[in-house]
Design a protein around this motif. Structure first.
Motif, PDB file in Angstrom:
ATOM      1  N   GLN A 132      42.641 -26.846  30.328  1.00 47.07           N
ATOM      2  CA  GLN A 132      42.060 -27.489  31.506  1.00 47.07           C
ATOM      3  C   GLN A 132      41.098 -26.524  32.217  1.00 47.07           C
ATOM      4  OE1 GLN A 132      42.999 -30.926  32.612  1.00 47.07           O
ATOM      5  NE2 GLN A 132      43.362 -30.724  30.416  1.00 47.07           N
ATOM      6  N   GLY A 179      46.424 -32.862  31.091  1.00 44.06           N
ATOM      7  CA  GLY A 179      46.405 -32.524  29.664  1.00 44.06           C
ATOM      8  C   GLY A 179      46.130 -33.804  28.935  1.00 44.06           C
ATOM      9  N   MET A 207      40.550 -33.121  26.466  1.00 46.77           N
ATOM     10  CA  MET A 207      41.097 -32.154  27.418  1.00 46.77           C
ATOM     11  C   MET A 207      40.144 -31.995  28.613  1.00 46.77           C
ATOM     12  SD  MET A 207      43.991 -30.624  26.941  1.00 46.77           S
ATOM     13  CE  MET A 207      45.264 -30.435  25.708  1.00 46.77           C
TER      14      MET A 207
END
Ligand code: 13P
Ligand code: SF4
Length: 303
Positions: free
Chosen positions: A26, A59, A262
């Protein structure tokens, strides 16, 4: 502005008893508001330990599902509902049930990047950081490994005493890197160590100075005396490392190592989610959850 939104997220999450979990792929501004960040295995363990009533996963979908399977009493949200993992969707329950009929005496080992539904017909999960240890610890020496064939081949090499059947699937992002790119990167940066994720092709892994999961790569780079590194996993890892270790230099192995799934979660998604006007609540029926849980519990027991 960014700092104001982060402060608001931190204030609201405390007020509403929310734990924010973030995978290391992230963006930095999301990691900064998270209660915990790490690789897939660490996130699964934290999912159980976190004392909060509510969890927001920054996520991809299978990670949020893993939290819900382990902690059904918690309300779990995926911060951005479009964040899926293409590898997790590659095989389904029906397909694996048929394969199992062909290999009834094999233990079905599933990479955690699989759907909850698929986990219901598997015996044990692994993550990239725990796969070698778990496969070694499995009592059976016949292993049917799904869905990542690159990780499967890497584990098979590390555990040569076992027999493997490996099905053909994998991460389209990591598998896009070629051996030629690895050779070129080492030529351009001769003093750099090449650190590679085992989701990469075996011919890329062969050129690596170190092979490991996201967290293992970060740990290795931070503690190494070497000053330069080529990072063979998602580009955000090189960015986070550069930020944390300004005296070292980090290079991307390939620009292709960018996971759009992501990257689809933004700080605003997290903000909307803590406010209760975004994200998606993860709902899993109890029978599916209990069957999938056995597979994840085995991972935690053997890892
Ligand atoms: P790890 O977090 O286990 O290294 O896995 C990498 C990955 O691709 C997650 O989707
Ligand atoms: Fe899935 Fe690969 Fe993206 Fe990880 S990096 S979420 S395995 S597509």
């Amino acid at each position: 502005m960014l700092r104001d939104i982060q402060d608001e997220i931190i204030r609201i999450k405390k007020e509403k008893d929310i734990c924010i979990l973030a995978h290391s792929y992230q963006a930095r501004e999301i990691l900064e508001v998270a209660d915990f960040s790490g690789d897939s295995f660490q996130l699964s363990v934290m999912a159980q330990k976190a004392p909060q009533k509510n969890v927001i996963m920054c996520g991809v979908r299978f990670m949020a599902e893993t939290v819900k399977v382990l902690s059904p009493q918690k309300t779990v949200y995926l911060a951005n509902p479009i964040a899926g993992c293409p590898m997790a969707e590659q095989m389904d329950k029906e397909m694996i049930s048929m394969v199992k009929e062909q290999y009834p005496d094999y233990t079905v080992v599933a990479y955690i990047n699989t759907t909850t539904d698929l986990k219901t017909v598997c015996d044990v999960c692994v993550t990239s950081s725990s796969a070698v240890k778990i496969v070694t610890n499995i009592e059976n020496d016949k292993i049917l490994f799904i869905p990542d064939s690159n990780l499967g081949r890497y584990v098979a090499e590390q555990v040569p005493e076992k027999t493997f059947k490996i099905l053909q699937g994998g991460c389209p992002i990591h598998a896009s890197v070629t051996a030629n790119e690895a050779v070129k990167a080492k030529e351009i940066h001769p003093d750099a160590l090449l650190l590679v994720h085992p989701e990469c092709l075996p011919e890329v892994v062969r050129h690596a100075d170190f092979v490991g999961s996201t967290s293992e790569i970060m740990k290795f780079a931070k503690s190494s005396d070497n000053k330069e590194f080529i990072i063979g996993t998602e580009v955000s890892i090189a960015e986070h490392l550069q930020y944390e270790c300004p005296d070292k230099r980090f290079f991307f192995l390939s620009q292709k190592l960018m996971c759009q799934n992501m990257k689809s979660t933004t700080l605003i998604d997290v903000y909307d989610c803590v406010l209760g006007r975004g994200g998606e609540e993860i709902i899993i029926d109890e029978q599916t959850r209990l069957k999938a849980k056995k597979c994840i519990d085995e991972m935690i027991r053997l890892g």
